[in-house]
Design a protein around this motif. Structure first.
Motif, PDB file in Angstrom:
ATOM      1  N   LEU A 241      10.437 -76.509 -30.740  1.00  0.00           N
ATOM      2  CA  LEU A 241      10.876 -75.146 -30.365  1.00  0.00           C
ATOM      3  C   LEU A 241      10.384 -74.124 -31.543  1.00  0.00           C
ATOM      4  O   LEU A 241      10.022 -73.128 -31.167  1.00  0.00           O
ATOM      5  CB  LEU A 241      12.568 -75.045 -30.378  1.00  0.00           C
ATOM      6  CG  LEU A 241      13.261 -73.675 -30.224  1.00  0.00           C
ATOM      7  CD1 LEU A 241      12.568 -73.005 -28.874  1.00  0.00           C
ATOM      8  CD2 LEU A 241      14.627 -73.891 -30.122  1.00  0.00           C
ATOM      9  N   ILE A 242      10.446 -74.643 -32.591  1.00  0.00           N
ATOM     10  CA  ILE A 242      10.046 -73.783 -33.786  1.00  0.00           C
ATOM     11  C   ILE A 242       8.483 -73.397 -33.698  1.00  0.00           C
ATOM     12  O   ILE A 242       8.079 -72.427 -33.546  1.00  0.00           O
ATOM     13  CB  ILE A 242      10.286 -74.505 -35.341  1.00  0.00           C
ATOM     14  CG1 ILE A 242      11.579 -74.587 -35.459  1.00  0.00           C
ATOM     15  CG2 ILE A 242       9.489 -73.717 -36.393  1.00  0.00           C
ATOM     16  CD1 ILE A 242      11.948 -75.242 -36.741  1.00  0.00           C
TER      17      ILE A 242
ATOM     18  N   ARG B 130       4.468 -69.344 -32.354  1.00  0.00           N
ATOM     19  CA  ARG B 130       3.302 -68.556 -31.681  1.00  0.00           C
ATOM     20  C   ARG B 130       3.404 -67.159 -31.209  1.00  0.00           C
ATOM     21  O   ARG B 130       2.247 -66.589 -30.664  1.00  0.00           O
ATOM     22  CB  ARG B 130       2.795 -69.615 -30.532  1.00  0.00           C
ATOM     23  CG  ARG B 130       2.101 -70.766 -30.855  1.00  0.00           C
ATOM     24  CD  ARG B 130       1.590 -71.631 -29.776  1.00  0.00           C
ATOM     25  NE  ARG B 130       1.769 -73.004 -29.975  1.00  0.00           N
ATOM     26  CZ  ARG B 130       2.097 -73.946 -29.280  1.00  0.00           C
ATOM     27  NH1 ARG B 130       2.014 -73.906 -28.160  1.00  0.00           N
ATOM     28  NH2 ARG B 130       2.302 -75.243 -29.366  1.00  0.00           N
TER      29      ARG B 130
ATOM     30  N   LEU C 209       6.712 -73.459 -30.922  1.00  0.00           N
ATOM     31  CA  LEU C 209       6.571 -72.515 -29.717  1.00  0.00           C
ATOM     32  C   LEU C 209       6.868 -70.987 -29.934  1.00  0.00           C
ATOM     33  O   LEU C 209       6.109 -70.082 -29.644  1.00  0.00           O
ATOM     34  CB  LEU C 209       7.276 -73.142 -28.383  1.00  0.00           C
ATOM     35  CG  LEU C 209       6.873 -74.113 -27.727  1.00  0.00           C
ATOM     36  CD1 LEU C 209       7.937 -74.246 -26.604  1.00  0.00           C
ATOM     37  CD2 LEU C 209       5.493 -73.943 -27.006  1.00  0.00           C
ATOM     38  N   LEU C 210       8.025 -70.682 -30.692  1.00  0.00           N
ATOM     39  CA  LEU C 210       8.466 -69.694 -31.230  1.00  0.00           C
ATOM     40  C   LEU C 210       7.618 -68.940 -32.227  1.00  0.00           C
ATOM     41  O   LEU C 210       7.132 -67.773 -32.169  1.00  0.00           O
ATOM     42  CB  LEU C 210       9.786 -69.560 -31.930  1.00  0.00           C
ATOM     43  CG  LEU C 210      10.872 -69.354 -30.907  1.00  0.00           C
ATOM     44  CD1 LEU C 210      12.260 -69.481 -31.782  1.00  0.00           C
ATOM     45  CD2 LEU C 210      10.889 -67.958 -30.045  1.00  0.00           C
TER      46      LEU C 210
END
Lengths: 197, 197
Positions: free
Chosen positions: B9-10, B15, B12-13
């Protein structure tokens, strides 16, 4: 137009720390250029994290497993436990590869102003861990603030009867830190704690 | 640990534009404090936007409806069309309440270096709109850059035969702008375009 899906998404994103309305808008626009590749994976990742991540029953770290991957790691030295205020500090110490033992998340600091008392912190579970697991050293890695110092004092008193060694992080000049921009308190502490070469 | 839901999740965020790894981590930690209230609504909003938002078939705006709510608004003056490079510019003009007509998203600018030619821009649909709808004024709201000026020239040539008036945004000193920090080009343009009081 709160029922507009774009506005709704922007307003939710802009509540995250570090994202204002302006950057939330830019992020949404960028994602909308390629929704299947940018938005759906993020939606899935959020849901997966929300469904799987919980506090570790041993140390309080956030992880998809409980006990967490640190408590579960046989290479970790269980005789050393490092006490941190929150999960962010635990992650920071892990990134720095600073600690080869396990952790204990306190969940806050004593604060007269904030109304946080000993019963709000995970102290009893810490005492129980120390007694049950023969922990030899408790490293207090709390912030160098007034509340951090208060909590250090309190924990030292509470933990002393267990017989474990109690240490805290060194204070001094940060690596790469220029002396003339450092605050007076740090400079004075570093001077007082000077070491022979 | 790419299969760790938190790390995934980190990454993806982080980006997203405006979010580095550090702020993505802070955002994830904050959301994990209250997943049901902070993560699931965001996941739902992302999915809803990905499922419903698409480019407007008339103007190219991104909206949950096509034609978009601007093209569909009976109070908008259909004789005025404002040409913008992208949706971000359209949203900015809407926030400024600058325009009471409709829009046309070009989808880029002519750029010899970037390899963008006329066929990559939404020019033919624009010409068709002007002819079909009796548009009287085309406002070119393109950026004041070299590529913007090139595109302005090209569009002026292409649109002239339609008989519609072609205008562009005024250039000059921004509101609240101090003269001594303005670039020379803007200062010279503002001086040249000075107006009687």
């Amino acid at each position: 137009m709160q029922n507009d899906p774009i506005e709704h998404l922007i307003s939710l994103l802009s509540r995250l720390p570090g994202l204002g309305r302006r950057s939330a808008r830019r992020a949404v626009l960028k994602m909308l250029m390629d929704p299947a590749d940018k938005m759906l994976p993020l939606a899935d990742a959020l849901r997966a994290a929300a469904d799987s991540v919980r506090p570790c029953e041993v140390c309080g770290n956030l992880d998809a497993a409980s006990p967490c991957h640190i408590c579960d790691d046989p290479h970790r030295d269980r005789r050393l436990v490092c006490v941190v205020e929150g999960v962010a500090d635990l992650w920071a110490l892990e990134r720095a590869h600073a600690h080869r033992g396990t952790y204990h998340v306190l969940g806050g600091l004593l604060s007269a102003l904030g109304g946080t008392g000993p019963e709000d912190l995970s102290v009893t579970p810490l005492l129980r861990r120390i007694e049950a697991n023969g922990i030899e050293e408790v490293i207090l890695a709390l912030p160098a603030t007034v509340d951090g110092a208060t909590t250090n004092h309190y924990l030292t008193d509470r933990l002393k009867p267990t017989g474990a060694a109690i240490t805290r992080l060194a204070q001094g000049v940060p690596i790469g830190g220029a002396l003339d921009v450092l605050d007076d308190g740090t400079l004075a502490a570093a001077f007082k704690a000077r070491r022979a070469l």
